[in-house]
Scaffold this motif. Sequence first.
Motif, mmCIF file in Angstrom:
data_model
loop_
_atom_site.group_PDB
_atom_site.id
_atom_site.type_symbol
_atom_site.label_atom_id
_atom_site.label_comp_id
_atom_site.label_asym_id
_atom_site.label_seq_id
_atom_site.Cartn_x
_atom_site.Cartn_y
_atom_site.Cartn_z
ATOM 1 N N ALA A 101 0.827 -1.201 0.000
ATOM 2 C CA ALA A 101 0.000 0.000 0.000
ATOM 3 C C ALA A 101 0.867 1.258 0.000
ATOM 4 C CB ALA A 101 -0.943 -0.004 1.206
ATOM 5 N N LEU A 102 1.966 1.229 0.761
ATOM 6 C CA LEU A 102 2.879 2.369 0.775
ATOM 7 C C LEU A 102 3.551 2.575 -0.578
ATOM 8 C CD1 LEU A 102 4.667 1.961 4.224
ATOM 9 C CD2 LEU A 102 3.176 3.828 3.532
ATOM 10 N N ALA A 103 3.866 1.479 -1.250
ATOM 11 C CA ALA A 103 4.578 1.552 -2.521
ATOM 12 C C ALA A 103 3.665 1.888 -3.688
ATOM 13 C CB ALA A 103 5.293 0.223 -2.782
ATOM 14 N N GLU A 104 2.359 1.821 -3.481
ATOM 15 C CA GLU A 104 1.427 2.063 -4.578
ATOM 16 C C GLU A 104 1.627 3.463 -5.148
ATOM 17 O OE1 GLU A 104 -3.346 2.248 -4.974
ATOM 18 O OE2 GLU A 104 -2.516 0.540 -3.906
ATOM 19 N N GLY A 105 1.776 3.544 -6.470
ATOM 20 C CA GLY A 105 1.947 4.816 -7.149
ATOM 21 C C GLY A 105 3.372 5.316 -7.210
ATOM 22 N N THR A 106 4.322 4.548 -6.694
ATOM 23 C CA THR A 106 5.716 5.004 -6.698
ATOM 24 C C THR A 106 6.457 4.642 -7.973
ATOM 25 O OG1 THR A 106 6.448 3.000 -5.553
ATOM 26 C CG2 THR A 106 5.900 4.896 -4.170
ATOM 27 N N ASP A 107 5.802 3.980 -8.907
ATOM 28 C CA ASP A 107 6.462 3.604 -10.155
ATOM 29 C C ASP A 107 6.859 4.829 -10.976
ATOM 30 O OD1 ASP A 107 6.140 0.935 -9.514
ATOM 31 O OD2 ASP A 107 4.248 0.770 -10.614
ATOM 32 N N ASP A 108 6.190 5.961 -10.755
ATOM 33 C CA ASP A 108 6.461 7.166 -11.525
ATOM 34 C C ASP A 108 7.554 8.043 -10.916
ATOM 35 O OD1 ASP A 108 4.425 6.379 -13.248
ATOM 36 O OD2 ASP A 108 2.901 7.472 -12.128
ATOM 37 N N ILE A 109 8.071 7.681 -9.761
ATOM 38 C CA ILE A 109 9.116 8.478 -9.121
ATOM 39 C C ILE A 109 10.436 8.206 -9.841
ATOM 40 C CG2 ILE A 109 10.413 8.863 -6.995
ATOM 41 C CD1 ILE A 109 7.902 8.103 -5.458
ATOM 42 N N PRO A 110 11.128 9.280 -10.288
ATOM 43 C CA PRO A 110 12.386 9.054 -11.005
ATOM 44 C C PRO A 110 13.474 8.535 -10.062
ATOM 45 C CG PRO A 110 12.028 11.393 -10.652
ATOM 46 C CD PRO A 110 10.788 10.688 -10.183
ATOM 47 N N VAL A 111 14.368 7.766 -10.621
ATOM 48 C CA VAL A 111 15.507 7.237 -9.867
ATOM 49 C C VAL A 111 16.604 8.296 -9.890
ATOM 50 C CG1 VAL A 111 17.253 5.428 -9.762
ATOM 51 C CG2 VAL A 111 14.917 4.878 -10.453
#
Length: 91
Positions: free
Chosen positions: A57-67
Motif C-alpha cells: 500500500a505504501l509503494a502504490e503509485g511510486t512507479d512514476d518516481i524518477p531514480v
Amino acid sequence: MTITLQLKPEIEQRLLAQAQAQGVSLETYVAGVVESQMLPGPKRTPTLEEFEADLEALAEGTDDIPVLPPEALNREAIYGDRARGERGAGA
C-alpha cells in the motif's frame, strides 16, 4: 460522569447477556468496555501478510518516481557549501 444512552433493544440484550456472563452489573460491564477502548492496550505485532500488504500500500503509485543518480545522494549535493564546513547563520 453519568451518560444516558438510547440503545437498540438487541444491543441492550447483548450487553446484558455479556454482563451476566461475566457476573457483573450492566453499568460495570459497559464502563469496562468503554475504558478498554480508551486506554492504550498492548501493541499487536502484525502478521507477515499484514506487513507485506502495508508495504504494498505504501509503494502504490511510486512507479512514476524518477531514480536519482548516485551523485545526487552525496553530502555535497545534499548540503551544498555547508558540506565543506561552512556554517550558515543559524548553525
